[in-house]
Write a protein that holds these residues in place. Structure first.
Motif, PDB file in Angstrom:
ATOM      1  N   LEU A 172       0.758  -1.176   0.038  1.00  0.00           N
ATOM      2  CA  LEU A 172       0.026  -0.047  -0.087  1.00  0.00           C
ATOM      3  C   LEU A 172       0.880   1.281   0.088  1.00  0.00           C
ATOM      4  N   LEU A 173       0.394   2.152  -0.798  1.00  0.00           N
ATOM      5  CA  LEU A 173       1.132   3.596  -0.960  1.00  0.00           C
ATOM      6  C   LEU A 173       0.124   4.675  -0.555  1.00  0.00           C
ATOM      7  N   PHE A 174       0.543   5.687   0.226  1.00  0.00           N
ATOM      8  CA  PHE A 174      -0.175   6.678   0.693  1.00  0.00           C
ATOM      9  C   PHE A 174       0.317   7.963   0.311  1.00  0.00           C
ATOM     10  N   GLY A 175      -0.865   8.740  -0.387  1.00  0.00           N
ATOM     11  CA  GLY A 175      -0.051  10.011  -1.004  1.00  0.00           C
ATOM     12  C   GLY A 175      -0.938  11.291  -0.212  1.00  0.00           C
ATOM     13  N   GLU A 176      -0.155  12.408   0.080  1.00  0.00           N
ATOM     14  CA  GLU A 176      -0.846  13.606   0.624  1.00  0.00           C
ATOM     15  C   GLU A 176      -1.407  14.523  -0.212  1.00  0.00           C
ATOM     16  N   GLU A 177      -1.042  14.247  -1.422  1.00  0.00           N
ATOM     17  CA  GLU A 177      -1.692  15.394  -2.663  1.00  0.00           C
ATOM     18  C   GLU A 177      -2.406  14.580  -3.446  1.00  0.00           C
ATOM     19  N   PRO A 178      -3.391  14.925  -4.182  1.00  0.00           N
ATOM     20  CA  PRO A 178      -3.998  14.364  -5.125  1.00  0.00           C
ATOM     21  C   PRO A 178      -3.142  14.037  -6.395  1.00  0.00           C
ATOM     22  N   ASN A 179      -3.021  12.838  -6.941  1.00  0.00           N
ATOM     23  CA  ASN A 179      -2.485  12.321  -8.090  1.00  0.00           C
ATOM     24  C   ASN A 179      -1.101  12.468  -7.795  1.00  0.00           C
ATOM     25  N   GLU A 180      -0.627  12.387  -6.427  1.00  0.00           N
ATOM     26  CA  GLU A 180       0.574  12.476  -6.114  1.00  0.00           C
ATOM     27  C   GLU A 180       1.461  11.087  -6.447  1.00  0.00           C
ATOM     28  N   LEU A 181       0.657  10.062  -6.543  1.00  0.00           N
ATOM     29  CA  LEU A 181       1.432   8.710  -6.810  1.00  0.00           C
ATOM     30  C   LEU A 181       1.366   8.433  -8.311  1.00  0.00           C
TER      31      LEU A 181
END
Length: 351
Positions: A172-181
């Motif tokens: 699982l990867l978590f991003g703090e910005e929309p579309n960051e990943l």
């Protein structure tokens, strides 16, 4: 502050406890033994297609040689983290009775989230096939993250890992910005190859053979007393043995800051519980010490017990230093509470 809190403390704070002792351990190890050392990659730099494809091909080749153990999973997660410049993420595997996906390595999450991140298996009973899956709705994660981490969540990706076409693990990867990943979708063909390699790796990894993790709790006072009465009524020998997980946890903490010590502790206790299924109770004492109460026909040899436990632990933790020390202790006297029982076994002085 517990061991997990120490393990999760911010990197700019002074290290203490297990992490500090792990740093000492690494300082005295050879560079080749320091798996969490410098990789030559800049973790803050996004990879281009060629870099990602080459790194994925190299990682797939490496997976076949990784030890089928917790150390192998941690090393694998370190490589994935570096390759994809991961700031927040986790590697989870399903346990043997298929009740939960449990984190084995995590990075960037706060302490509360590290404790909560434990998914019921049916939450992902049939995840969509594909490589990095994205989600429009993150609400299913709310019970498993702290309120802070959940509020920060703006992007989420999952790489489902299958064994015999059934979900066996996930990254699982978590991003703090929309579309960051979005960038992780580079090199799709190589990611599919990685997905297959991870499935083959989990197929032979022994952590998947563990049933639901032990809690480190012996149960209530009445349950312990019932256990002791059964031993007496069946004319069995009551043996009390003290052991410590300190050496094992320090070894694991030295591997990487991303090792989930909370789960590793529970895995260790579950391994010991399984060896003596139905004939033992484990009472947590203090400072990672435990009291093993055994009911047997004959008084066991502590050295033989230690050898059996060492072999069992090495099935899951591959390094030879992943051991614990056993020694006999006097059986408990009468007690009316867990506190009274624990007080009979004060912490021992460390050499």
């Amino acid at each position: 502050m517990g061991l997990l809190e120490k393990a999760s403390a911010r990197r700019n704070l002074p290290k203490s406890g297990l992490r500090a002792r792990a740093e000492e351990y690494k300082d005295h190890s050879s560079p080749a033994d320091n798996k969490s050392g410098e990789s030559g990659r800049d973790p803050g730099k996004k990879k281009n297609l060629a870099d990602t494809a080459a790194g994925l091909t190299e990682l797939c080749d490496k997976i076949d040689s990784l030890a089928p153990s917790l150390e192998g999973i941690v090393e694998l997660f370190e490589d994935v983290k570096q390759l994809f410049s991961i700031k927040k993420g986790a590697f989870l595997t399903k346990n043997r009775d298929e009740r939960f996906f449990l984190p084995r390595a995590q990075t960037g999450l706060d302490v509360t989230s590290r404790n909560r991140l434990r998914f019921p298996a049916d939450a992902f009973s049939s995840p969509r096939k594909g490589t990095w899956l994205s989600f429009d709705d993150y609400s299913f994660l709310e019970p498993f993250l702290s309120s802070r981490e959940y509020e920060l969540l703006e992007d989420l990706r999952m790489l489902a890992i299958r064994v015999d076409d059934e979900p066996a693990g996930m990254i699982l990867l978590f991003g703090e910005e929309p579309n960051e990943l979005d960038y992780i979708s580079l090199a799709e063909d190589q990611i599919e190859a990685l997905q297959l390699s991870l499935g083959n790796y989990l197929r032979r990894n022994k952590l998947l053979r563990l049933s639901s993790p032990g809690t480190g709790s012996s149960g209530s006072v009445s349950e312990i007393k019932d256990f002791l009465r059964k031993i007496d009524s069946r004319k069995k020998e009551l043996t009390a043995i003290r052991f410590s997980l300190n050496r094992l946890l320090i070894h694991l903490a030295a591997l990487s800051a991303d090792v989930d010590l909370f789960r590793a502790r529970r895995d260790s206790l579950r391994i010991i519980e399984t060896l003596f299924e139905g004939s033992s109770r484990i009472v947590p004492l203090k400072d990672e010490e435990y009291l093993l109460l055994l009911g047997t026909r004959q008084r066991p040899n502590p050295k033989l017990l230690q050898h059996q436990v060492r072999l069992a632990l090495q099935n899951f933790f591959s390094d030879n230093e992943a051991g614990i020390d056993f020694h006999l202790a006097p059986p408990p006297a009468a007690f009316d509470s867990l506190e009274e029982l624990i007080a009979q076994y004060p912490p021992e002085k460390q050499p």
